[in-house]
Each structure stands twice: as structure tokens, then as C-alpha cells.
Enzyme design. Structure first.
Site, PDB file in Angstrom:
ATOM      1  N   ASP A 383       2.126   6.836 -13.767  1.00 32.99           N
ATOM      2  CA  ASP A 383       2.190   7.966 -14.714  1.00 32.99           C
ATOM      3  C   ASP A 383       3.529   8.695 -14.667  1.00 32.99           C
ATOM      4  O   ASP A 383       4.026   9.147 -15.699  1.00 32.99           O
ATOM      5  CB  ASP A 383       1.098   8.997 -14.391  1.00 32.99           C
ATOM      6  CG  ASP A 383      -0.286   8.445 -14.658  1.00 32.99           C
ATOM      7  OD1 ASP A 383      -0.386   7.408 -15.344  1.00 32.99           O
ATOM      8  OD2 ASP A 383      -1.259   9.041 -14.170  1.00 32.99           O
ATOM      9  N   VAL A 384       4.102   8.827 -13.466  1.00 34.46           N
ATOM     10  CA  VAL A 384       5.313   9.646 -13.343  1.00 34.46           C
ATOM     11  C   VAL A 384       6.542   8.946 -13.923  1.00 34.46           C
ATOM     12  O   VAL A 384       7.620   9.521 -13.974  1.00 34.46           O
ATOM     13  CB  VAL A 384       5.582  10.088 -11.879  1.00 34.46           C
ATOM     14  CG1 VAL A 384       4.440  10.913 -11.346  1.00 34.46           C
ATOM     15  CG2 VAL A 384       5.877   8.907 -10.979  1.00 34.46           C
TER      16      VAL A 384
END
Ligand code: NAP
Length: 457
Positions: A383-384
Site C-alpha cells: 500500500d505504501v
């Protein structure tokens, strides 16, 4: 005696404040922990010499049992179980506050004045919510309870009504403290509310929940301080309450989500979310391909995420980085504020592997550097590094700050398979022409890379 006690409380409070300050930077965090621990020792000594204590046997038994449990948890619980450990600590702390409140009410009940009744009411309400809320957080993280949000129709309205009922009983008790049945009903409702509050929150949001619980436990302790006229409890509880609250806000900000969305949004439940359609293909790489890219690079940036924590791959990353540096490659680590599952997760793991702090770069520092980076190595992060957060306004994580790894000349992603990240969203990064995937457990892949770099010449 009481002067001595007040003096130790003052010294303990000062140490807590300096401890908190030092905890705000990785370089000084260890010192911060030591200062806070020393402060706690002084607070305990200051309490043990108070003249109100009539017998010591129960206190000593409690100290021995608590110390054994605390030491065992600290020594044997692995780093990856740190969120669970923290949840249990909050549950114990809040249980202590709630029990003190109940015993004060049991002893003085009807004679309590408005001020003391208010303090005791806060104490048992926040304490009760925190006990069961933290136990639920523990159970979700350990997968004893389903980690996905557990929702039902009208859930938020039901929870809010329950909270209003509990608060109404509390207000009534402030004016009519003798209503003991209502008091115990309020305690029961607070315990129930803690369970219901955490039920609809997904396991991966537990760090935010726990820092909120930390905040509630702090407020419960501060209220205990008012109930017992104990200054150190008031000061330490208030510091705890507000630092927990600020941490929750910072975590939400780093995910670009509101605290309401975390608490009531059931994030992580099934969604038909808008994700960028990926026409490209995922390109599989071998360890040898990646080793050659890295060995002849000018700059390599490692981007650790949750997968590095589960694989316990931090030592292998350090070994690879040392090898590359010895070849003259510039190595940096990009740290996203919510990579992993708790604040500072990556910092703690990399510090354990003795990675120098000077090589760790925060998001704002490293993002401008990706354009001039030859290889960005994503180690179990998803996600990051999802470009949809930046490029697709319809994405559920739109606006969450990300590490711009896709701007590097080449991106290598280490992951086991096609697993998604915490948000459950597909990541278009993996389909970009400059990206490739090295499949496998991160520790095994990194060990293979170490060998391949050694043989690169
Ligand atoms: P992530 O989005 O959860 O992705 C982790 C990736 O690691 C997965 O795609 C998984 O893919 C891979 N992986 C898992 N085990 C692995 C292993 N043994 N070896 C190699 N790869 C492995 O992780 P992230 O990028 O660090 O993002 C963190 C997420 O947690 C964010 O969405 C953040 O908002 C959320 N969060 C963080 C905090 C915090 O305080 N840090 C708090 C609350 C929420 P495979 O299954 O294919 O291997």
C-alpha cells in the site's frame, strides 16, 4: 515520609516528560525508555512509603506476579507480536484503574461528593472500555477473533445509543451517588461498549485503536489520580492520554483517513473499489537479474514494508546493503510513516539489525531522490508504494502519501505471490514496464540476492 513521597512524584513526573521528549526521535528513543522506566520506579517507591499503606503482603505478591509476567512478555514475545503485547499492557493498566474505581465506590458509595463521584465515574467508564477494547484488539491481532470488520445493520446507531445510555447513567450518578445498582450497570455497559466499539474495526487498523485505547487508559489513570488525590497519577495519566491521542491523529493523517473513518468506516471489509485497470503484465525476475542491476547501480533505495517484518528479513537486508556499499553503491532506506503495522515498525526492525539511522530517509526527504535512483527494492511493502493513492482520485486510499518508487529507473518488488496489502487493493505498480517481481519469502529472496551479488563479477 509524605515529603519524600511528593519529591519522588515530582522527580518521576519530570523524568516522564523528558522520557517522552526523547522518545520522539529514533536516536534518543532508547534513552527515553530508560528515563521513563526510572520515573516509574521512583513513582512506585514513592507510593510504597506512603503512610496510608497498612500491610505489604498483598502489594509484594502483586509486584512479584506483575514483574514475572512483564519480564516474560518483554523477553519472549517476538518483535512482530509487539502490537499484541501493547494491547495486553493497556488491558492490564486499564483493569487496575477500573478496579481501583470500583473499590473506592464500594468503600465510600453514598458519601461520595460530586467531584470524587465524577472522577470515579470517568475512571471506571474509560477503564472498562479500555479493558475489553484492548482484549478485543489482542484477539483480532492474534486471529482468535475474525480480523475482518464484523458489521451488522444499524451498528453505529446501536453503539452510539449505548454510549449515550452509559454517559446518562454516569451523569445521574454524579448527582445521586447512592444509586449503586446503576453504578454497577454503568460498569457493565462500559465493558460491553469496549467489545462493540472494536468489533467493526479491521485487524490492520488495530494500531490506531490501540493508541486510542492508550489514550483512554491514560485518562482513566488521571481520573484515578483525582479520586485518590495522587499527583503523579494525574500527571502521568494526562501525558499518556494526550500522547496516545496525538499518535492516533498522526497515524490517521499518514493514511489520509479521519479518525471517524477508522472507528466507524469498517475499512478492510469487501469493497468494489475503483482501481486502475492494469493492461500490463507482471514481469517475474530471477535473483541473478536483480543482483546484476544492483551490483552495477549508482544508488539503490530499499523500501521495507509489512512483509519484511513477517519474514524477519531485516538482518538479510543489512547484509545485502553492506555488500553493495563495499562495491561503492550508495544505499538508502525509505521509511513510510505507516509501513508495517505499528508506528515506527520499520525503524525498530532496522535498528535491531544495526542499520545506521543516517541511512534512513523519511518520505519527504527520499521522494525527490527516486528520479535519480537506479534500483528501488520494495521488500514486502504494498500500500505504501501504491501509485493509485497519488494518481487515482477514486481509489479508497486516494490522497494517502506514498513513496514514489515508480519514478525510479527500475523497481524490484520482493513478495511471495499475488497477495494484496492491508487495504485489499490491487497495486498498479506491479504492472508498470519498469517494475519486476522477485517471488518468495523476503528473507529467502534477500539471502539469494546476497549470494548472487557476491558472484556478480
Ligand atoms: P501492506 O500493504 O500490508 O503489504 C504487505 C505486502 O507484504 C503484501 O503485499 C504481501 O504480499 C507481502 N508479504 C507478506 N509477507 C511476506 C513475506 N514473508 N515475504 C515477502 N513479502 C511478504 O504493507 P505496507 O506497504 O507496509 O503498508 C502498511 C499498511 O498497513 C498500510 O495500508 C497502512 O495504512 C496500514 N496500517 C499501518 C499502521 C502503522 O502504524 N504502521 C497502522 C494501521 C494501518 P504477498 O502475500 O504476495 O507476499
Amino acid at each position: 515520609m509524605s515529603y519524600f513521597s511528593e519529591f519522588t512524584y515530582l522527580a518521576a513526573s519530570i523524568l516522564f516528560i523528558f522520557g517522552l521528549k526523547a522518545l520522539s526521535h529514533p536516536d534518543t528513543a532508547r534513552r527515553g525508555m530508560n528515563l521513563a522506566a526510572l520515573g516509574m520506579l521512583l513513582a512506585i517507591i514513592g507510593t510504597l512509603v506512603r503512610h496510608e499503606i497498612v500491610r505489604y503482603d498483598w502489594i509484594i505478591a502483586g509486584l512479584v506476579i506483575g514483574s514475572i509476567i512483564g519480564a516474560a512478555m518483554a523477553i519472549w514475545m517476538p518483535m512482530t507480536a509487539m502490537p499484541e503485547r501493547t494491547a495486553l499492557s493497556h488491558a492490564f493498566g486499564a483493569l487496575a484503574a477500573a478496579l481501583v474505581g470500583i473499590s473506592e465506590y464500594y468503600r465510600h458509595g453514598a458519601e461520595l461528593g460530586t467531584f470524587k463521584m465524577t472522577a470515579i465515574g470517568f475512571e471506571v467508564m474509560f477503564g472498562g472500555i479500555t479493558v475489553t477494547g484492548s482484549v478485543m484488539a489482542f484477539a483480532k491481532l492474534r486471529e482468535l477473533v475474525r480480523g475482518a470488520p464484523i458489521t451488522y445493520k444499524g451498528q453505529n446507531i446501536f453503539n452510539i445509543s449505548l454510549f449515550i445510555l452509559t454517559a446518562a447513567i454516569f451523569i445521574y450518578l454524579v448527582f445521586v451517588p447512592a444509586a449503586s445498582v446503576l453504578f454497577y450497570m454503568m460498569v457493565g455497559l462500559a465493558f460491553l461498549f469496549g467489545v462493540l466499539l472494536v468489533l467493526p474495526i479491521g485487524a490492520a487498523d488495530m494500531p490506531v485503536v490501540m493508541s486510542l485505547m492508550n489514550s483512554y487508559a491514560g485518562l482513566a489513570s488521571a481520573a484515578t489520580g483525582f479520586a485518590l488525590s495522587n499527583n503523579v497519577l494525574i500527571i502521568a495519566g494526562t501525558l499518556d492520554g494526550f500522547s496516545g491521542f496525538i499518535l492516533s491523529i498522526l497515524m490517521c493523517r499518514a493514511m489520509n483517513r479521519s479518525i471517524n473513518n477508522v472507528l466507524f468506516g469498517a475499512f478492510g471489509a469487501e469493497t468494489s473499489a475503483a482501481v486502475t485497470q492494469n493492461d500490463g503484465v507482471m514481469r517475474e525476475l530471477s535473483a541473478e537479474d536483480v543482483a546484476v542491476q544492483m551490483a552495477y547501480a549508482r544508488q539503490v533505495v530499499f523500501v521495507p514494508g509489512y512483509g519484511m517484518a513477517t519474514a524477519q528479513a531485516q538482518h538479510a537486508v543489512r547484509e545485502l546493503a553492506d555488500l553493495l556499499e563495499a562495491r561503492g553503491v550508495s544505499v538508502k532506506y525509505a521509511i513510510h510513516p505507516v509501513a508495517g503495522r505499528m508506528p515506527g515498525h520499520m525503524n525498530v526492525l532496522l535498528a535491531e539489525a544495526n542499520v545506521p539511522y543516517s541511512l534512513l530517509y523519511e518520505l519527504e526527504q527520499i521522494n525527490p531522490e527516486f528520479a535519480t535512483t537506479d534500483v528501488a527494492v520494495v521488500i514486502g511493502a504494498n500500500d505504501v508504494v501504491n501509485p493509485d493513492a497519488r494518481d487515482n482520485p477514486k481509489s479508497p486510499i486516494a490522497g494517502m502519501p506514498i513513496l514514489d518508487v515508480d519514478k525510479a529507473q527500475s523497481v524490484v518488488v520482493l513478495k511471495r505471490g499475488k497477495g494484496k496489502g492491508f487495504s485489499g487493493l490491487e497495486n498498479p505498480l506491479f504492472f508498470k514496464p519498469n517494475a519486476g517481481l522477485l517471488y518468495g519469502d523476503a528473507k529467502i529472496s534477500l539471502t539469494a540476492l546476497v549470494q548472487a551479488v557476491q558472484q556478480a563479477d
